[in-house]
Write a protein that holds these residues in place. Sequence first.
Motif, PDB file in Angstrom:
ATOM      1  N   UNK A   1       0.856  -1.193   0.000  1.00  0.00           N
ATOM      2  CA  UNK A   1       0.000   0.000   0.000  1.00  0.00           C
ATOM      3  C   UNK A   1       0.892   1.243   0.000  1.00  0.00           C
ATOM      4  N   UNK A   2       0.721   2.102  -1.006  1.00  0.00           N
ATOM      5  CA  UNK A   2       1.488   3.345  -1.105  1.00  0.00           C
ATOM      6  C   UNK A   2       0.567   4.454  -1.616  1.00  0.00           C
TER       7      UNK A   2
ATOM      8  N   UNK B   1       4.392  -9.527  -2.427  1.00  0.00           N
ATOM      9  CA  UNK B   1       3.025  -9.014  -2.331  1.00  0.00           C
ATOM     10  C   UNK B   1       2.199  -9.505  -3.522  1.00  0.00           C
ATOM     11  N   UNK B   2       0.927  -9.774  -3.264  1.00  0.00           N
ATOM     12  CA  UNK B   2       0.037 -10.311  -4.294  1.00  0.00           C
ATOM     13  C   UNK B   2      -0.903  -9.257  -4.871  1.00  0.00           C
ATOM     14  N   UNK B   3      -0.844  -8.062  -4.313  1.00  0.00           N
ATOM     15  CA  UNK B   3      -1.758  -6.990  -4.722  1.00  0.00           C
ATOM     16  C   UNK B   3      -1.131  -5.662  -4.315  1.00  0.00           C
ATOM     17  N   UNK B   4      -1.411  -4.609  -5.082  1.00  0.00           N
ATOM     18  CA  UNK B   4      -0.902  -3.283  -4.766  1.00  0.00           C
ATOM     19  C   UNK B   4      -2.050  -2.280  -4.739  1.00  0.00           C
ATOM     20  N   UNK B   5      -2.111  -1.475  -3.675  1.00  0.00           N
ATOM     21  CA  UNK B   5      -3.062  -0.375  -3.583  1.00  0.00           C
ATOM     22  C   UNK B   5      -2.291   0.937  -3.676  1.00  0.00           C
ATOM     23  N   UNK B   6      -2.711   1.823  -4.583  1.00  0.00           N
ATOM     24  CA  UNK B   6      -2.136   3.161  -4.708  1.00  0.00           C
ATOM     25  C   UNK B   6      -3.264   4.161  -4.487  1.00  0.00           C
TER      26      UNK B   6
ATOM     27  N   UNK C   1      -5.030   7.392   1.320  1.00  0.00           N
ATOM     28  CA  UNK C   1      -3.981   8.344   0.994  1.00  0.00           C
ATOM     29  C   UNK C   1      -4.406   9.702   1.517  1.00  0.00           C
ATOM     30  N   UNK C   2      -3.580  10.709   1.343  1.00  0.00           N
ATOM     31  CA  UNK C   2      -3.823  12.122   1.660  1.00  0.00           C
ATOM     32  C   UNK C   2      -3.011  12.613   2.846  1.00  0.00           C
ATOM     33  N   UNK C   3      -2.979  11.893   3.957  1.00  0.00           N
ATOM     34  CA  UNK C   3      -2.183  12.309   5.111  1.00  0.00           C
ATOM     35  C   UNK C   3      -0.730  11.911   4.841  1.00  0.00           C
ATOM     36  N   UNK C   4       0.195  12.847   4.986  1.00  0.00           N
ATOM     37  CA  UNK C   4       1.570  12.622   4.544  1.00  0.00           C
ATOM     38  C   UNK C   4       2.484  12.026   5.613  1.00  0.00           C
ATOM     39  N   UNK C   5       1.928  11.650   6.752  1.00  0.00           N
ATOM     40  CA  UNK C   5       2.694  10.944   7.779  1.00  0.00           C
ATOM     41  C   UNK C   5       1.956   9.643   8.100  1.00  0.00           C
ATOM     42  N   UNK C   6       2.682   8.544   8.193  1.00  0.00           N
ATOM     43  CA  UNK C   6       2.048   7.246   8.349  1.00  0.00           C
ATOM     44  C   UNK C   6       1.261   7.144   9.660  1.00  0.00           C
ATOM     45  N   UNK C   7       0.179   6.354   9.629  1.00  0.00           N
ATOM     46  CA  UNK C   7      -0.643   6.160  10.820  1.00  0.00           C
ATOM     47  C   UNK C   7      -1.722   5.127  10.563  1.00  0.00           C
ATOM     48  N   UNK C   8      -2.492   4.815  11.585  1.00  0.00           N
ATOM     49  CA  UNK C   8      -3.548   3.812  11.445  1.00  0.00           C
ATOM     50  C   UNK C   8      -4.615   3.995  12.515  1.00  0.00           C
ATOM     51  N   UNK C   9      -5.794   3.429  12.241  1.00  0.00           N
ATOM     52  CA  UNK C   9      -6.919   3.399  13.172  1.00  0.00           C
ATOM     53  C   UNK C   9      -7.543   2.015  13.073  1.00  0.00           C
ATOM     54  N   UNK C  10      -7.880   1.421  14.197  1.00  0.00           N
ATOM     55  CA  UNK C  10      -8.671   0.177  14.193  1.00  0.00           C
ATOM     56  C   UNK C  10     -10.076   0.542  14.649  1.00  0.00           C
TER      57      UNK C  10
END
Length: 356
Positions: free
Chosen positions: A5-6, A46-51, A184-193
């Motif tokens: 994912x990029x 990787x078997x799939x790519x998300x851009x 995408x859109x936020x330029x610093x990596x992060x996550x939410x569960x």
Amino acid sequence: MKLLHAADFHLDSPFRALRPEQAQRRREEQRELLQTLAALCRKEQCQLVLLSGDLFDSKEVSRQSLDALKAMAEEMTVPVCIAPGNHDFYCETSPYARESWPENVHIFTEETPDSIVFPGLNCRVWGAAFRQMDCPPLENFHAAGEEIYQIMALHGDPLSNGSFSRFVSKAAIAASGLSYLGLGHVHRTGSIKAGRTLCAWPGCLMGRGFDETGEKGALVVTLEASVSAKFCPLPGRRYETLAIEVGDNPLQAILSALPVDTRQDIYRITLHGAGEAALPELQAALQDRFFDLTILDETTAPKNLWEAEAQDSLEGLYFRLLHKAMEEAEGDDKRQLRLAASLGRRFLDGEEVQLP
């Protein structure tokens, strides 16, 4: 299942803060980094790519960048799903519409989510495109289908309800029924569960200014009984900022604070504290240590440490004794006594004092 994912490549960025030849080199490095991303995809199997959008900085894209992006997708060999963002929005004249793309590339073109199924992966990938600045939010979406893995690529902001990009609320993430939501859109990596859904964003692929400091890269996402995302930093120049107390020797203060090797990086150093900083001399002494360097002078005029000596008070006595001791001292003892006078002056003037 494993996917890459990029997002937020911002190819052909102007890099206006740099000299023209440096800006041109940075745009070349953006294209070169795509090959590094393809290599990461192969290395991680990787078997799939998300851009997830903003792959271009605008709809005006150079031939070199278009060819580099297509070459990257072909080298990945696995399905590559693109969700256009607000900078590279989908329209009839965008490169996404007028260019031919490798067979393994799928571009989402509608504002509301649609999907493509990859039966061999038991996976359905959802996505949506920006067609204008104001795109519908993710509210009321729920993934449909019998596939084990329900995944989405989307350009959207999970952090700010007032964002000019599509806001993605935590409630909408929880109700989505997705295994993984790749933003995408936020330029610093992060996550939410939220609920059973992991929502993550990789940040930009390359820093382009002092609001994008530190390591940049992509996410490798593993989907099993649970979903996890691993940040993989990519090599390249970094933007970094430093705040330095100048003291008696600004150059030495800067050198002491720097990492061992900064030659490929872009730094902004801000000088603080009471002292004198000769910026042209500092710039000349340090310039070769960086790809580019900006020095900002926020120092204040140095104080006369001994102006209170003439006072008939405890303060005057304190500084008279220190001054006399300092004149008789040598080496490190002399420096320590001067430091004591400097800290004492600041404390008596009501400033915040931090011991070095």
